[in-house]
Design a protein around this motif. Structure first.
Motif, PDB file in Angstrom:
ATOM      1  N   SER A 175     -10.127  13.798   5.863  1.00  0.00           N
ATOM      2  CA  SER A 175      -9.359  12.961   6.790  1.00  0.00           C
ATOM      3  C   SER A 175      -8.229  12.224   6.088  1.00  0.00           C
ATOM      4  N   LEU A 176      -8.177  12.314   4.754  1.00  0.00           N
ATOM      5  CA  LEU A 176      -7.159  11.593   3.989  1.00  0.00           C
ATOM      6  C   LEU A 176      -5.955  12.488   3.736  1.00  0.00           C
ATOM      7  N   GLY A 177      -5.275  12.845   4.808  1.00  0.00           N
ATOM      8  CA  GLY A 177      -3.989  13.523   4.676  1.00  0.00           C
ATOM      9  C   GLY A 177      -4.006  15.026   4.718  1.00  0.00           C
ATOM     10  N   PHE A 178      -5.169  15.664   4.745  1.00  0.00           N
ATOM     11  CA  PHE A 178      -5.197  17.124   4.599  1.00  0.00           C
ATOM     12  C   PHE A 178      -4.699  17.892   5.832  1.00  0.00           C
ATOM     13  N   PRO A 179      -5.195  17.617   7.051  1.00  0.00           N
ATOM     14  CA  PRO A 179      -4.834  18.478   8.186  1.00  0.00           C
ATOM     15  C   PRO A 179      -3.335  18.609   8.473  1.00  0.00           C
TER      16      PRO A 179
ATOM     17  N   ASP B 201      11.028   7.952   3.714  1.00  0.00           N
ATOM     18  CA  ASP B 201      12.154   8.596   4.376  1.00  0.00           C
ATOM     19  C   ASP B 201      12.732   7.597   5.369  1.00  0.00           C
ATOM     20  N   GLY B 202      13.710   6.811   4.892  1.00  0.00           N
ATOM     21  CA  GLY B 202      14.215   5.724   5.714  1.00  0.00           C
ATOM     22  C   GLY B 202      13.125   4.681   5.907  1.00  0.00           C
ATOM     23  N   ARG B 203      12.780   4.410   7.162  1.00  0.00           N
ATOM     24  CA  ARG B 203      11.729   3.434   7.454  1.00  0.00           C
ATOM     25  C   ARG B 203      10.346   4.069   7.542  1.00  0.00           C
ATOM     26  N   ASP B 204      10.279   5.372   7.385  1.00  0.00           N
ATOM     27  CA  ASP B 204       9.016   6.080   7.571  1.00  0.00           C
ATOM     28  C   ASP B 204       8.310   6.367   6.255  1.00  0.00           C
ATOM     29  N   ALA B 205       6.986   6.342   6.312  1.00  0.00           N
ATOM     30  CA  ALA B 205       6.149   6.859   5.235  1.00  0.00           C
ATOM     31  C   ALA B 205       5.714   8.255   5.643  1.00  0.00           C
ATOM     32  N   VAL B 206       5.880   9.229   4.743  1.00  0.00           N
ATOM     33  CA  VAL B 206       5.595  10.629   5.045  1.00  0.00           C
ATOM     34  C   VAL B 206       4.603  11.165   4.017  1.00  0.00           C
ATOM     35  N   LEU B 207       3.513  11.735   4.488  1.00  0.00           N
ATOM     36  CA  LEU B 207       2.544  12.332   3.577  1.00  0.00           C
ATOM     37  C   LEU B 207       3.169  13.499   2.811  1.00  0.00           C
ATOM     38  N   THR B 208       2.824  13.630   1.534  1.00  0.00           N
ATOM     39  CA  THR B 208       3.322  14.724   0.717  1.00  0.00           C
ATOM     40  C   THR B 208       2.167  15.655   0.334  1.00  0.00           C
ATOM     41  N   PRO B 209       2.478  16.888  -0.077  1.00  0.00           N
ATOM     42  CA  PRO B 209       1.405  17.817  -0.462  1.00  0.00           C
ATOM     43  C   PRO B 209       0.488  17.290  -1.560  1.00  0.00           C
ATOM     44  N   HIS B 210       0.972  16.372  -2.382  1.00  0.00           N
ATOM     45  CA  HIS B 210       0.153  15.875  -3.483  1.00  0.00           C
ATOM     46  C   HIS B 210      -1.101  15.173  -2.978  1.00  0.00           C
ATOM     47  N   VAL B 211      -1.065  14.611  -1.751  1.00  0.00           N
ATOM     48  CA  VAL B 211      -2.246  13.928  -1.218  1.00  0.00           C
ATOM     49  C   VAL B 211      -3.371  14.930  -0.959  1.00  0.00           C
ATOM     50  N   MET B 212      -3.031  16.210  -0.855  1.00  0.00           N
ATOM     51  CA  MET B 212      -4.052  17.225  -0.599  1.00  0.00           C
ATOM     52  C   MET B 212      -4.997  17.399  -1.784  1.00  0.00           C
TER      53      MET B 212
ATOM     54  N   ILE C 185       0.839  -1.201   0.000  1.00  0.00           N
ATOM     55  CA  ILE C 185       0.000   0.000   0.000  1.00  0.00           C
ATOM     56  C   ILE C 185       0.868   1.243   0.000  1.00  0.00           C
ATOM     57  N   VAL C 186       1.879   1.272   0.850  1.00  0.00           N
ATOM     58  CA  VAL C 186       2.772   2.435   0.916  1.00  0.00           C
ATOM     59  C   VAL C 186       3.497   2.622  -0.414  1.00  0.00           C
ATOM     60  N   ALA C 187       3.937   1.529  -1.030  1.00  0.00           N
ATOM     61  CA  ALA C 187       4.618   1.625  -2.325  1.00  0.00           C
ATOM     62  C   ALA C 187       3.680   2.209  -3.381  1.00  0.00           C
ATOM     63  N   THR C 188       2.421   1.810  -3.336  1.00  0.00           N
ATOM     64  CA  THR C 188       1.442   2.338  -4.294  1.00  0.00           C
ATOM     65  C   THR C 188       1.185   3.816  -4.054  1.00  0.00           C
ATOM     66  N   LEU C 189       1.022   4.205  -2.777  1.00  0.00           N
ATOM     67  CA  LEU C 189       0.806   5.615  -2.446  1.00  0.00           C
ATOM     68  C   LEU C 189       2.027   6.449  -2.812  1.00  0.00           C
ATOM     69  N   ALA C 190       3.209   5.863  -2.679  1.00  0.00           N
ATOM     70  CA  ALA C 190       4.420   6.583  -3.072  1.00  0.00           C
ATOM     71  C   ALA C 190       4.466   6.775  -4.581  1.00  0.00           C
ATOM     72  N   ARG C 191       4.058   5.743  -5.328  1.00  0.00           N
ATOM     73  CA  ARG C 191       4.021   5.859  -6.786  1.00  0.00           C
ATOM     74  C   ARG C 191       3.046   6.949  -7.218  1.00  0.00           C
ATOM     75  N   MET C 192       1.944   7.098  -6.486  1.00  0.00           N
ATOM     76  CA  MET C 192       0.954   8.125  -6.796  1.00  0.00           C
ATOM     77  C   MET C 192       1.395   9.512  -6.337  1.00  0.00           C
ATOM     78  N   GLY C 193       2.478   9.566  -5.561  1.00  0.00           N
ATOM     79  CA  GLY C 193       2.976  10.837  -5.066  1.00  0.00           C
ATOM     80  C   GLY C 193       2.313  11.285  -3.781  1.00  0.00           C
ATOM     81  N   TYR C 194       1.502  10.433  -3.160  1.00  0.00           N
ATOM     82  CA  TYR C 194       0.792  10.810  -1.945  1.00  0.00           C
ATOM     83  C   TYR C 194       1.652  10.650  -0.693  1.00  0.00           C
ATOM     84  N   VAL C 195       2.648   9.800  -0.729  1.00  0.00           N
ATOM     85  CA  VAL C 195       3.603   9.677   0.362  1.00  0.00           C
ATOM     86  C   VAL C 195       4.997   9.599  -0.248  1.00  0.00           C
ATOM     87  N   ARG C 196       5.981   9.852   0.577  1.00  0.00           N
ATOM     88  CA  ARG C 196       7.367   9.601   0.193  1.00  0.00           C
ATOM     89  C   ARG C 196       7.999   8.748   1.290  1.00  0.00           C
TER      90      ARG C 196
END
Length: 530
Positions: free
Chosen positions: A368-372, A72-83, A59-70
């Motif tokens: 609730s999907l990444g905006f706040p 960072d080491g072992r962490d998944a980090v939300l990106t502005p694109h998810v907005m 799931i994280v790999a798919t969200l990263a491909r979509m640009g919604y997360v990146r």
């Protein structure tokens, strides 16, 4: 103290047989990331969602491909694109665009924070914020969910609740008496009887306004008034003025600020009456083809059904508030059956609602999907991951610079230092006079008779002797230059011609990436430049 959690959007009904399981799981991951402030490790996501680690990784790999997360080491980090998901809801809603300027003007007049809120089941969500920059400031963000009973807008929305709504509210209160499923607010210090909120609702129905006297936390007070939809007479949103007790008591809010708030609300309702129908903008294009190509490239690590499901949310937008199944399929390029299953899934999750006219609309829960966590993120933070990538690529120090509020100086707001024995290290906050004698200055400042800066500029010894600088502009949604992306190197390492030939393409590409993040993040929420 028990860990704070967030609900994974499970309404009362059982999961429909036609629901798309990867979409259910992907939404759960996005909501957990949102509740955690935008960053979680894969192992933490595994524990929070109850999913297998391999499933989380896909799931994280798919969200990263979509640009919604990146990653960072072992962490998944939300990106502005998810907005873009929340932007689709806010654009379809239109209220921020139609009423936001009125809220901003009221905040300036009262010198207090003003917000617009909508109902989300038995809670409220903010859709616009006009905050004051003070030492004692408010931390609420667009998209934050608050329990209705601890807010000023809540009783106003509850005046329109059905018996089923009240039953749902009492059930939530029984299972979560301290509001631990609401990460935006501190746990309730005391559990107030249900009758307190019932009485506040009855009073709001009678008075036409509502108060919050330190229900969120000590010192915070607010007064709210309803903004009604002229077509139906029902609540479109609620306008809310927030202060703290060192400035106003709750009684003082009622006496001094409520009259002006009600005048502003009347102006907002007039704006709604006069608003022309929105012209539909272009829907997203080529999404189905893109997801198919990504599946071909990444194989089983790319969850195509999740990606296709998420594209359904972006089919909505300005002028596309309510769509039929056929219109959703056409906008996304998905097969009608695929779009239908996604909509069934989102209806179950409470992310879309069906209307009486056999159409679908987005609900506030999409926020609730990444905006706040990303709302109001400063430009420097948006740019930092792109600076790191750029520095790794060109092996030179890179940084972002902008004019200070007075326009008298240029300030370094973000930087990544390259690893050289003799390296350029520009401390954050470093300031130079605002002049066109420097590369950054020529990018940021008007020159000659033109009202724009250069597309790029090179200068020597701008920060220090022996330092050569190359800078390109970073532009906002209107095309105005608001910052400069720059790199600095020693004059002995690169000539000016070499900087233009080898470094300029990389800087220009990175500036485009930063602008893309900025344009998405700033569509409905201000992005501080310094």
């Amino acid at each position: 103290m028990p860990a704070r959690t967030t609900p994974t959007a499970a309404p009362d009904s059982q999961v429909p047989e036609e629901a798309v399981t990867p979409v259910l799981r992907g939404v759960a991951v996005l909501e957990q990331l949102t509740a955690a402030g935008g960053t979680m490790s894969a192992s933490a996501l595994e524990r929070a969602t109850g999913l297998a680690r391999s499933t989380v990784d896909r799931i994280v790999a798919t969200l990263a491909r979509m640009g919604y997360v990146r990653l960072d080491g072992r962490d998944a980090v939300l990106t502005p694109h998810v907005m873009e998901l929340g932007n689709a809801y806010l654009a379809a809603l239109r209220l921020p665009a139609l009423l936001g300027s009125r809220a901003d003007a009221l905040a300036d007049e009262l010198d207090e924070s003003v917000s617009l809120a909508v109902a989300d089941r038995d809670g409220i969500r903010f859709i616009h914020q006009a905050t004051r920059r003070r030492a004692m400031s408010l931390s609420f963000r667009i998209g934050d969910l608050l329990p209705a009973e601890r807010t000023a807008p809540g009783p106003l929305f509850a005046t329109e609740w059905t018996d089923a709504d009240w039953t749902r509210w009492r059930a939530r209160r029984a299972t979560d008496p301290q509001d631990r499923t609401f990460p935006a607010v501190p746990p309730a210090p005391e559990v107030r009887p249900d009758v307190d909120f019932v009485r506040r609702t009855e009073r709001a129905a009678s008075d036409g306004w509502s108060l919050d006297d330190q229900l969120i936390e000590p010192g915070l007070v607010a007064v709210s008034a309803p903004v009604r939809d002229p077509r139906t007479g029902r609540l479109a949103c609620v306008a809310n003025v927030v202060s703290h007790t060192s400035r106003h008591t709750a009684a003082d809010l009622r006496e001094t600020l409520l009259p002006r708030l009600r005048t502003a609300v009347a102006e907002m309702e007039q704006d709604l009456r006069q608003a022309l129908p929105a012209e539909p903008g272009p829907p997203p294009a080529g999404l189905a083809l893109w997801t198919g190509a990504s599946k071909q490239e990444l194989g089983r690590e790319f969850v195509e059904s999740l990606a296709r499901g998420l594209t359904v949310l972006t089919a909505f937008g300005e002028g596309r508030e309510s769509l039929t199944l056929t219109e959703v399929a056409k906008a996304t390029g998905l097969a009608r059956a695929t779009a239908r299953r996604a909509l069934i899934t989102y209806d179950h999750l409470g992310l879309v609602a069906q209307t009486a006219h056999r159409t679908f609309t987005l609900t506030p829960r999409v926020l609730s999907l990444g905006f706040p966590p990303l709302a109001g993120t400063p430009l420097a933070r948006l740019a930092e991951p792109h600076l790191r990538t750029l520095t790794d690529r060109i092996r030179e120090t890179t940084y972002l610079a902008a004019l200070t509020e007075t326009g008298e100086a240029i300030q370094c707001t973000a930087r990544v230092t390259a690893h050289h024995v003799m390296r350029v290290d520009i401390p954050l906050g470093t300031r130079l006079p605002a002049t066109t004698d420097t590369a950054v200055g020529r990018v940021l400042l008007p020159h000659g008779d033109a009202d724009v800066g250069h597309d790029y500029a090179v200068s020597d010894e701008e920060w220090e002797q022996g330092v050569r600088t190359l800078a390109v502009p970073v532009r906002d949604r209107t095309g105005r230059t608001i910052a400069a992306l720059a790199t600095s190197t020693h004059t002995a390492r690169r000539t000016a011609e070499d900087c233009v030939a080898t470094l300029l393409p990389a800087l220009a590409t990175t500036a485009t990436h930063i602008e893309a993040a900025l344009h998405t993040a700033s569509r409905f929420t201000p992005v501080p430049v310094t």
